[in-house]
Design a protein around this motif. Structure first.
Motif, PDB file in Angstrom:
ATOM      1  N   LEU A  25       0.822  -1.209   0.000  1.00 32.28           N
ATOM      2  CA  LEU A  25       0.000   0.000   0.000  1.00 32.28           C
ATOM      3  C   LEU A  25       0.858   1.263   0.000  1.00 32.28           C
ATOM      4  CD1 LEU A  25      -2.856  -0.986   2.488  1.00 32.28           C
ATOM      5  CD2 LEU A  25      -3.007  -0.763  -0.010  1.00 32.28           C
ATOM      6  N   ALA A  26       1.968   1.248   0.723  1.00 28.32           N
ATOM      7  CA  ALA A  26       2.862   2.411   0.750  1.00 28.32           C
ATOM      8  C   ALA A  26       3.451   2.669  -0.638  1.00 28.32           C
ATOM      9  CB  ALA A  26       3.970   2.201   1.778  1.00 28.32           C
ATOM     10  N   MET A  27       3.921   1.618  -1.303  1.00 27.86           N
ATOM     11  CA  MET A  27       4.488   1.789  -2.643  1.00 27.86           C
ATOM     12  C   MET A  27       3.423   2.236  -3.620  1.00 27.86           C
ATOM     13  SD  MET A  27       7.136   1.832  -4.465  1.00 27.86           S
ATOM     14  CE  MET A  27       6.849   2.600  -6.053  1.00 27.86           C
ATOM     15  N   LYS A  28       2.240   1.663  -3.522  1.00 29.12           N
ATOM     16  CA  LYS A  28       1.144   2.062  -4.404  1.00 29.12           C
ATOM     17  C   LYS A  28       0.787   3.527  -4.183  1.00 29.12           C
ATOM     18  CE  LYS A  28      -3.565   0.863  -5.831  1.00 29.12           C
ATOM     19  NZ  LYS A  28      -3.653   2.093  -6.536  1.00 29.12           N
ATOM     20  N   GLY A  29       0.791   3.966  -2.927  1.00 25.44           N
ATOM     21  CA  GLY A  29       0.486   5.363  -2.629  1.00 25.44           C
ATOM     22  C   GLY A  29       1.500   6.309  -3.240  1.00 25.44           C
ATOM     23  N   VAL A  30       2.781   5.961  -3.168  1.00 26.29           N
ATOM     24  CA  VAL A  30       3.828   6.797  -3.767  1.00 26.29           C
ATOM     25  C   VAL A  30       3.708   6.772  -5.286  1.00 26.29           C
ATOM     26  CG1 VAL A  30       6.327   6.976  -4.135  1.00 26.29           C
ATOM     27  CG2 VAL A  30       5.427   6.667  -1.834  1.00 26.29           C
ATOM     28  N   ALA A  31       3.500   5.590  -5.857  1.00 25.66           N
ATOM     29  CA  ALA A  31       3.375   5.487  -7.320  1.00 25.66           C
ATOM     30  C   ALA A  31       2.164   6.261  -7.823  1.00 25.66           C
ATOM     31  CB  ALA A  31       3.284   4.021  -7.738  1.00 25.66           C
ATOM     32  N   ASP A  32       1.042   6.153  -7.140  1.00 27.12           N
ATOM     33  CA  ASP A  32      -0.159   6.897  -7.548  1.00 27.12           C
ATOM     34  C   ASP A  32       0.072   8.400  -7.451  1.00 27.12           C
ATOM     35  OD1 ASP A  32      -1.447   4.502  -8.027  1.00 27.12           O
ATOM     36  OD2 ASP A  32      -2.699   4.581  -6.213  1.00 27.12           O
ATOM     37  N   ALA A  33       0.707   8.844  -6.369  1.00 28.24           N
ATOM     38  CA  ALA A  33       0.998  10.272  -6.204  1.00 28.24           C
ATOM     39  C   ALA A  33       1.949  10.750  -7.306  1.00 28.24           C
ATOM     40  CB  ALA A  33       1.587  10.540  -4.826  1.00 28.24           C
TER      41      ALA A  33
END
Length: 167
Positions: A25-33
């Protein structure tokens, strides 16, 4: 008395869920941002001082590895390259620069070879214990991309280190 085992089971399952899901979820949040150009979210999830320190260390190692035994001129060239590189690092490791690392593989897009610029990077997350995990980037054609390291910050994660691919 019957509520205690149920409560313990819920806490255990929550902890296991956090352990396995939170890095993804942390990586997905950074990638989405990064994809959305959401610099405010990137500023919250990235330790820019740690990222710059990591980049400076990588630069110093690269300069030291390239320096031969050419005498004084070789040493002076290495010092100049390192000083210029440090200034470039300070200017490149920004929310926009990190977004470019996540999207394209380098903080400044012209540093990415043309054939990689149009390829998407997929991310594979690997735990490194309770306090860190790494995200390994791979371009669509299978070429290795950047690697990102996240460190635990309370129950969340902060990006602290990156390693650029060797183009």
């Amino acid at each position: 008395m019957k509520k205690l085992p149920l409560l313990l089971a819920i806490l255990f399952l929550t902890a296991i869920g956090w352990y396995f899901v939170s890095p993804w979820l942390a990586m997905k949040g950074v990638a989405d941002a990064a994809m959305d150009g959401d610099t405010a979210t990137l500023e919250e999830r990235i330790d820019f001082d740690a990222m710059r320190a990591s980049a400076r260390e990588q630069l110093s190692d690269a300069v030291a590895a390239e320096q031969g035994r050419g005498g004084l001129l070789d040493v002076v060239g290495g010092v100049v390259a390192e000083r210029v590189g440090r200034e470039a690092i300070d200017r490149a490791i920004t929310p926009t620069g990190v977004a470019n690392i996540v999207r394209y593989g380098a903080p400044v897009v012209p540093l990415v070879p043309e054939r990689y610029r149009s390829q998407e990077i997929s991310w594979d997350v690997q735990r490194e214990g309770l306090n860190s995990f790494r995200a390994f980037g791979t371009y669509e054609d299978g070429t290795p991309g950047p690697n990102l390291t996240f460190s635990r910050d309370g129950l969340g994660w902060t990006m602290t280190v990156f390693e650029l691919p060797q183009f």
